[in-house]
Design an enzyme around this catalytic site. Structure first.
Site, PDB file in Angstrom:
ATOM      1  N   PHE A 134       0.818  -1.219   0.000  1.00 25.82           N
ATOM      2  CA  PHE A 134       0.000   0.000   0.000  1.00 25.82           C
ATOM      3  C   PHE A 134       0.847   1.263   0.000  1.00 25.82           C
ATOM      4  O   PHE A 134       0.382   2.332  -0.397  1.00 25.82           O
ATOM      5  CB  PHE A 134      -0.957  -0.009   1.199  1.00 25.82           C
ATOM      6  CG  PHE A 134      -0.353   0.401   2.506  1.00 25.82           C
ATOM      7  CD1 PHE A 134      -0.503   1.690   2.991  1.00 25.82           C
ATOM      8  CD2 PHE A 134       0.372  -0.504   3.278  1.00 25.82           C
ATOM      9  CE1 PHE A 134       0.045   2.069   4.203  1.00 25.82           C
ATOM     10  CE2 PHE A 134       0.913  -0.136   4.491  1.00 25.82           C
ATOM     11  CZ  PHE A 134       0.760   1.156   4.964  1.00 25.82           C
ATOM     12  N   LYS A 135       2.104   1.143   0.407  1.00 27.69           N
ATOM     13  CA  LYS A 135       2.979   2.328   0.449  1.00 27.69           C
ATOM     14  C   LYS A 135       3.158   2.950  -0.935  1.00 27.69           C
ATOM     15  O   LYS A 135       3.487   4.128  -1.058  1.00 27.69           O
ATOM     16  CB  LYS A 135       4.339   1.953   1.030  1.00 27.69           C
ATOM     17  CG  LYS A 135       4.306   1.220   2.372  1.00 27.69           C
ATOM     18  CD  LYS A 135       3.884   2.110   3.511  1.00 27.69           C
ATOM     19  CE  LYS A 135       3.785   1.349   4.825  1.00 27.69           C
ATOM     20  NZ  LYS A 135       5.042   1.058   5.462  1.00 27.69           N
ATOM     21  N   ASP A 136       2.955   2.142  -1.989  1.00 27.20           N
ATOM     22  CA  ASP A 136       3.105   2.675  -3.348  1.00 27.20           C
ATOM     23  C   ASP A 136       2.132   3.814  -3.629  1.00 27.20           C
ATOM     24  O   ASP A 136       2.440   4.719  -4.405  1.00 27.20           O
ATOM     25  CB  ASP A 136       2.882   1.565  -4.382  1.00 27.20           C
ATOM     26  CG  ASP A 136       4.043   0.579  -4.452  1.00 27.20           C
ATOM     27  OD1 ASP A 136       5.196   1.010  -4.310  1.00 27.20           O
ATOM     28  OD2 ASP A 136       3.780  -0.619  -4.657  1.00 27.20           O
ATOM     29  N   LEU A 146       3.949   6.795  -2.001  1.00 24.74           N
ATOM     30  CA  LEU A 146       5.351   7.061  -2.309  1.00 24.74           C
ATOM     31  C   LEU A 146       5.631   7.202  -3.796  1.00 24.74           C
ATOM     32  O   LEU A 146       6.584   7.885  -4.183  1.00 24.74           O
ATOM     33  CB  LEU A 146       6.221   5.984  -1.676  1.00 24.74           C
ATOM     34  CG  LEU A 146       6.334   6.188  -0.156  1.00 24.74           C
ATOM     35  CD1 LEU A 146       6.872   4.947   0.535  1.00 24.74           C
ATOM     36  CD2 LEU A 146       7.218   7.388   0.159  1.00 24.74           C
ATOM     37  N   THR A 172       7.932   0.372   3.373  1.00 25.93           N
ATOM     38  CA  THR A 172       8.165   1.776   3.054  1.00 25.93           C
ATOM     39  C   THR A 172       9.431   1.946   2.222  1.00 25.93           C
ATOM     40  O   THR A 172       9.459   2.718   1.262  1.00 25.93           O
ATOM     41  CB  THR A 172       8.274   2.616   4.337  1.00 25.93           C
ATOM     42  OG1 THR A 172       7.014   2.615   5.006  1.00 25.93           O
ATOM     43  CG2 THR A 172       8.668   4.047   4.033  1.00 25.93           C
TER      44      THR A 172
END
Length: 465
Positions: free
Chosen positions: A111-113, A116, A144
């Site tokens: 989900f960090k995509d 970021l 992350t």
């Protein structure tokens, strides 16, 4: 739009400045001075928008014209062009009124995509406009780091240093970081745990004198406001897909640093009819203990099969506390001083406010493994360990069956083969085709002692002129 510190003793900043700042000089976290509010009619009018179009609607008020609308839409489109699924955040049904929001369709399968990829493009845009070079420094418990590296690897004006706890992330997570060989990318395996990595990053932000003249540190951890802002979008996207805002929606969120679920809290404050937010934790359960028992005390970190949640100090919780205490910076400063001793307790008023929206649940590895096995047996849907914690927390703490419950799937199960094997799967889940050769790629990283001076000296020697 101005941004202010949760501790009340730092100057307010504009959007672009807050993206480049990270922690406030007073040690607090930046939040918007006021939140944009959307009417039910306006939210309803967004039904049918693509993810990228919806992201512009949600994000634009926070930018407040500092970036021209056409440029902002371009940054958003570029950020999600690398996602494998056209829906960007597809929903899958796993039970009666129970849904999985797949947030692992981006380039690094986590989900960090969502935040970021956008932050990397945003930084590149701002730095080119200002003709400025910066150093990105971040700590990761697994996901992350790879997402930040993927977002920044092509940025000419950024040198990025990511610290991960040595031998305490999965092989897939490590290789996603260490096989990126661009000259501006530097991976550090720190002989310690995630909190050691995070403390080192915080100390470096507090005293940046080790950097070359003219350089500054920029945060990619969820202390950076732009990350939280980008994550608000998928709460609106899921709700609209399931009939919102005409009916309320609930969410269960696997939670470590509190950034992902705080984005859901903000979505509610902005007008999205969210009935319940479930804080789902593993054995490192400081947030569950805080909500359920008013016990916000540090305990020894437990290494689990859900390593991205092996965090004992949830930095973003301070942002929620700021609202719970009436946005009184002095109160938050005092509370954080209290926490330095190892524990803090919320006021009765703050705890009542928190419990109106938030519920919580804790799972250990054994229960989590059983959830993966049970869900697969009944649906043939394979959960990663973090998502399994979110699903079980939803089932244990759900208040109303008539309201859709959306469980955030934070990572692809291929990133955590050990947990999947323990759940009875005989074969490791396959990596997507774009990552099929991951274990054949060359790795590059440095193993360093848990010593701030050692890490900073290494950074000094690798920052490009």
């Amino acid at each position: 739009m101005k941004y202010i510190s949760t501790r009340g003793d730092a100057p307010s900043l504009t959007f672009e400045d807050v993206v480049l700042t990270g922690l406030a000089p007073d040690g607090g976290l930046y939040v918007p001075e006021t939140l944009p509010k959307f009417s039910q009619e306006e939210i309803a009018s967004w039904a049918g928008l693509s993810y990228q179009e919806l992201a512009f609607k949600v994000i634009a008020p926070f930018v407040a014209g500092e970036i021209p609308d056409a440029d902002l839409q371009g940054l958003i489109d570029k950020s999600y062009a690398t996602f494998r699924h056209d829906a960007i955040a597809p929903l899958v049904q796993t039970g009666h009124n129970e849904w999985i929001l797949e947030l692992f369709q981006g380039p690094t399968l986590a989900f960090k995509d969502f935040a970021l990829q956008f932050l990397g493009n945003l930084l590149d845009y701002i730095l080119k406009k200002r003709d400025q070079k910066v150093v990105v420094m971040g700590a990761t418990s697994g996901d992350t780091g790879s997402a930040a590296i993927e977002g920044c690897r092509h940025c000419d004006n950024i040198d990025i240093f990511i610290l991960h706890p040595y031998q305490r992330v999965s092989d897939v997570q490590r290789r996603q970081m260490t096989t990126v060989l661009e000259k501006n990318v530097h991976n550090i395996a720190l002989k310690g745990n995630f909190d050691d990595c995070q403390n080192m990053v915080k100390a470096s932000f507090g005293d940046q004198s080790f950097l070359p003249e003219g350089r500054q540190l920029v945060a990619v951890n969820s202390i950076n406001w732009a990350r939280i802002m980008a994550q608000i979008v998928y709460y609106f996207y899921a709700a609209l897909a399931l009939g919102g805002p005409a009916r309320p929606i609930s969410f269960s969120v696997p939670t470590g640093n509190f950034g992902d679920i705080f984005a859901g809290y903000l979505a509610k404050q902005m007008g999205l009819p969210i009935d319940q937010l479930v804080i789902a934790t593993n054995a490192n359960d400081i947030l569950h203990r805080c909500i359920s028992e008013n016990d916000h005390s540090k305990k020894e970190l437990i290494h689990s099969l859900s390593p991205s949640m092996d965090i004992m100090v949830s930095s973003n919780f301070e942002r929620l506390l700021f609202d719970l205490y009436g946005r009184n910076g002095a109160s938050i400063k005092q509370l954080m001083e209290e926490f330095k001793s190892g524990a803090m307790h919320l006021s009765d008023e703050a705890l009542v406010k928190a419990r109106e929206l938030f519920s919580s649940y804790r799972l250990d590895d054994e229960e989590m493994i059983q959830v993966i096995a049970d869900v697969f047996e009944h649906t043939e849907y394979l959960l990663d360990p973090h998502t399994a914690i979110g699903v079980q927390a939803a089932r244990k703490r759900r208040r109303r069956q008539d309201i859709p419950m959306v469980c955030l799937a934070t990572a692809h199960p291929a990133k955590f083969p050990e947990a999947v094997r323990k759940a009875g799967q005989t074969d490791d889940p396959a990596l997507p085709h774009h990552m099929a050769d991951l274990f054949d790629r060359e790795e590059r990283y440095e193993v360093l002692d848990n010593d701030l001076s050692v890490v900073q000296k290494h950074m000094q020697g690798n920052i490009r002129a």
